[in-house]
Write a protein that holds these residues in place. Sequence first.
Motif, short mmCIF file in Angstrom:
data_model
loop_
_atom_site.label_atom_id
_atom_site.label_comp_id
_atom_site.label_asym_id
_atom_site.label_seq_id
_atom_site.Cartn_x
_atom_site.Cartn_y
_atom_site.Cartn_z
N CYS A 74 0.72 -1.12 -0.06
CA CYS A 74 -0.08 -0.08 0.25
C CYS A 74 1.00 1.19 -0.08
N THR A 130 -0.64 4.28 -0.74
CA THR A 130 -1.65 5.53 -0.72
C THR A 130 -1.17 6.50 0.57
N PRO A 174 -1.52 7.89 3.71
CA PRO A 174 -1.41 7.50 5.04
C PRO A 174 -0.33 6.35 5.16
N CYS A 175 -0.10 5.43 4.29
CA CYS A 175 1.06 4.60 4.21
C CYS A 175 2.30 5.16 3.83
N CYS A 228 -5.08 2.03 -0.75
CA CYS A 228 -5.65 1.75 0.48
C CYS A 228 -6.13 0.35 0.89
N VAL A 229 -5.74 -0.31 1.70
CA VAL A 229 -6.29 -1.61 2.15
C VAL A 229 -7.12 -1.45 3.39
N GLY A 230 -7.57 -0.42 3.67
CA GLY A 230 -8.47 -0.03 5.08
C GLY A 230 -7.73 -0.19 6.00
N ALA A 231 -6.47 -0.30 6.38
CA ALA A 231 -5.87 -0.54 7.82
C ALA A 231 -4.70 0.42 7.99
N CYS A 232 -5.17 1.72 7.44
CA CYS A 232 -4.32 3.13 7.74
C CYS A 232 -3.70 3.06 9.17
N ILE A 235 1.24 -0.50 5.46
CA ILE A 235 0.84 -2.08 5.64
C ILE A 235 1.66 -2.76 4.51
S1 FES Z 1 -3.43 4.21 3.20
FE1 FES Z 1 -2.41 1.99 3.40
S2 FES Z 1 -4.01 0.86 4.42
FE2 FES Z 1 -4.95 3.04 4.00
#
Ligand code: FES
Length: 212
Positions: free
Chosen positions: A103, A105, A107-108, A145-149, A154
């Motif tokens: 990931c 995106t 936040p990651c 995003c895999v929903g674990a930000c 992740i």
């Molecule tokens: S941005 Fe990586 S899990 Fe949401």
Amino acid sequence: MAENAPAAFVQPASFAFDAASEAEIAMHVAKYPPGKQASAVLALLDVAQRQMGRTTGSAWVPIKAMDEIARVLAMPPIRVYEVATFYLMYNLAPIGKFHLQLCTTTPCWLRGSDEVVAACRDVTGLKGWKEISEDGLFTMTEVECVGACVNAPILQVNDDFYEDMDAEKTRALLEALKRGEIPTPGSMSGRQTSAPEGGPTTLTTLTFAKAE
Ligand code: FES
């Protein structure tokens, strides 16, 4: 065909579901009313991909498997191809035993996904995405995003989420996978689920009001 797929690979000449897959298919198809069995197409693509992983060590969906799904669900093959090519989770070309889904995106990325990607490239020798490492063990895919930000960054390996990663933890994880070990997924920093670093700051004591 998948973006950056291996330049040359062989599509199997045939595909048949095995007994384990047939049992899963019956369960999925039974969820839908008569005449609406095409709604199970997503689930059956997943069943086919998992069977390939189980039987060949490479979890992907060959064209012959899509054709078999079309036959089982009584739908035109092109409708199955449309679904399979739309969703990222279906691999349309062979992959390594361990699918590293990185990931990147925001936040990651803010929490260091660049160093996780670089560590994966270092250990696996992979230069691009969707390639297979020389030892056949790894494929890297960049994902959104895999929903674990909350535990970013992740690194998803097959179905497992490895969280709070950095370069050092990534290297250690991949070296363990090479040795045939499967480290326990979850936070690699040792935090309790997604509690703040250093431990929970709320709900630290439980009190219950007595019902009158
Ligand atoms: S941005 Fe990586 S899990 Fe949401």
